[in-house]
Motif scaffolding. Structure first.
Motif, PDB file in Angstrom:
ATOM      1  N   PHE A 299       1.871  -5.284  -3.967  1.00 30.97           N
ATOM      2  CA  PHE A 299       1.163  -4.457  -2.992  1.00 30.97           C
ATOM      3  C   PHE A 299      -0.191  -4.035  -3.539  1.00 30.97           C
ATOM      4  CE2 PHE A 299       5.603  -4.166  -2.016  1.00 30.97           C
ATOM      5  CZ  PHE A 299       5.660  -4.130  -0.634  1.00 30.97           C
TER       6      PHE A 299
ATOM      7  N   SER B 244      -4.033   1.290  -1.664  1.00 34.95           N
ATOM      8  CA  SER B 244      -4.271   1.700  -0.282  1.00 34.95           C
ATOM      9  C   SER B 244      -5.763   1.823   0.015  1.00 34.95           C
ATOM     10  CB  SER B 244      -3.582   3.038  -0.023  1.00 34.95           C
ATOM     11  OG  SER B 244      -3.928   3.537   1.244  1.00 34.95           O
TER      12      SER B 244
ATOM     13  N   LYS C 214       2.219   2.309   0.710  1.00 32.12           N
ATOM     14  CA  LYS C 214       2.961   1.049   0.790  1.00 32.12           C
ATOM     15  C   LYS C 214       3.573   0.672  -0.561  1.00 32.12           C
ATOM     16  CE  LYS C 214       2.530  -2.261   3.602  1.00 32.12           C
ATOM     17  NZ  LYS C 214       2.185  -3.447   4.408  1.00 32.12           N
TER      18      LYS C 214
ATOM     19  N   GLY D 267       7.434   0.164  -0.791  1.00 30.89           N
ATOM     20  CA  GLY D 267       7.871  -1.139  -1.275  1.00 30.89           C
ATOM     21  C   GLY D 267       8.853  -1.014  -2.428  1.00 30.89           C
TER      22      GLY D 267
ATOM     23  N   PRO E 125       4.422  -7.093   1.268  1.00 33.73           N
ATOM     24  CA  PRO E 125       3.780  -6.394   2.386  1.00 33.73           C
ATOM     25  C   PRO E 125       4.263  -6.848   3.758  1.00 33.73           C
ATOM     26  CG  PRO E 125       2.156  -6.916   0.697  1.00 33.73           C
ATOM     27  CD  PRO E 125       3.435  -7.596   0.291  1.00 33.73           C
TER      28      PRO E 125
END
Length: 367
Positions: free
Chosen positions: A176, A179, A195, A199, A212
């Motif tokens: 990931f 952000s 995320k 995750g 993702p």
């Protein structure tokens, strides 16, 4: 022949399928529109291939039109050659791409024998076989299917707390990216990519390798709902959390984990103002540095560790950052380093300030 490759540019894989043979690659044709578009970044891929193929020691031998219509109409490969390698080297990448597009459009003329356009399937033939390395091609990993909302909702608060704790200790969720739009904020002011947190929580809850494509982030999605239900706040990037104020534009930037970075503090007329504006970021960086170095947050005075007593979700709750020398007593322009700070529980922090006040009253404080 393998069709599972893409060409990477600026850290992103272009939407342009490439097939690889021992001494050749094939750039698949572009087609369709909107949601049904196929190989939408064909032109950028063509230009990138040429940029990486042409040069003083170029081993590109020739480029052929390889569409099915062209092969059917002109089965002899030599009759489908669009350009020879030496000619393209002389033109340079940009002019070579333009020439190839023009010749694809004109291929097969006069009218009645026209099979070309500017985005057809092309075959590039080379004098060597290390094309994956030379052209920086990457094998495509099949994207996983999106998890159902039911599967996503199997993530528990304990999974989320464990994920936050992993990231706080310097761990990562390498599948990931960081952000771009939102931060997950802990009760103690630490910030993490939502995320990444979700995750890692998914991996713990479902025993899978999370990607993702497994879920979406957003206010209407289970990921954000569950993160907030676990007690965390999600804020747009740059928006201050509770008790924080926006950093004044042009003020010294806050470091991430670098103990050698400095902040100018202590201006007598602005010390309180600056402390309120910038201390949350400075405190956040200090706590992050301690977590990464030691794996935990413990009061340096009494040894209290919130996570050990109350659980991972309290890893930084009740832990505050204290200047060893009060800001009000620093000369104007004094620089502060992370080493000039200590982490204390809320009780010890207040007692420390009371000690300072008593020492000043008695005249024994050396600020």
């Amino acid at each position: 022949m393998s069709k599972d490759f893409r060409i990477e540019l600026d850290g992103q894989q272009l939407d342009a399928a490439i097939s690889v043979e021992s001494h050749a690659i094939i750039l698949e044709s572009r087609g369709g529109t909107g949601a049904y578009a196929r190989n939408s970044q064909y032109s950028r891929a063509l230009e990138t291939i040429l940029a990486r193929s042409l040069g003083t020691f170029s081993n590109l031998e020739r480029v052929l039109l390889a569409s099915r219509d062209a092969v059917r109409s002109f089965p002899d490969a030599a009759s489908r050659v669009i350009a020879e390698g030496p000619e393209l080297v002389a033109l340079g990448p940009a002019a070579a791409a333009s020439a190839i597009r023009t010749r694809m459009r004109d291929f097969g003329k006069p009218p009645g024998n026209h099979v070309g356009n500017s985005t057809k399937r092309l075959r590039f033939e080379f004098g060597s076989s290390n094309l994956v390395q030379q052209l920086k091609l990457h094998r495509v990993v099949e994207a996983p299917e999106r998890l159902s909302y039911g599967d996503q909702r199997k993530v528990t608060p304990a999974d989320i707390h464990a994920a936050v704790f992993t990231l706080a200790q310097g761990g990562d969720a390498p599948n990931f990216a960081n952000s771009r739009d939102y931060d997950l904020v802990t009760p103690g002011g630490l910030r993490f990519p939502p995320k990444k947190v979700f995750g890692l929580a998914l991996e713990r809850a479902l025993g899978i390798k999370a990607f993702p494509a497994h879920f979406s982030a957003g206010w209407s999605q289970p990921s954000f709902e569950l993160l907030q239900a676990a007690g965390y706040v999600i804020l747009p990037k740059g928006e201050p959390g509770a008790g924080e104020k926006v950093v004044v534009p042009g003020s010294p930037p806050l470091p991430s984990e670098d103990d050698d970075r400095r902040w100018v503090e202590g201006h007598p007329k602005r010390v309180t103002h600056l402390r309120r504006e910038r201390a949350p970021g400075l405190a956040r960086d200090k706590k992050s540095a301690v977590l990464i170095a030691t794996g935990k947050l413990v009061c340096e005075e009494c040894g209290f560790e919130p996570a050990a007593k109350h659980g991972a979700e309290f890893l930084d709750a009740g832990i505050e950052v204290h200047h060893k020398v009060p800001l009000a007593d620093l000369p104007s322009g004094t620089e502060t380093a992370l080493a000039d700070l200590v982490v204390l529980c809320a009780t010890c922090h207040r007692i420390e300030h009371r000690k300072i006040a008593f020492a000043k009253t008695s005249g024994s404080f050396e600020g």
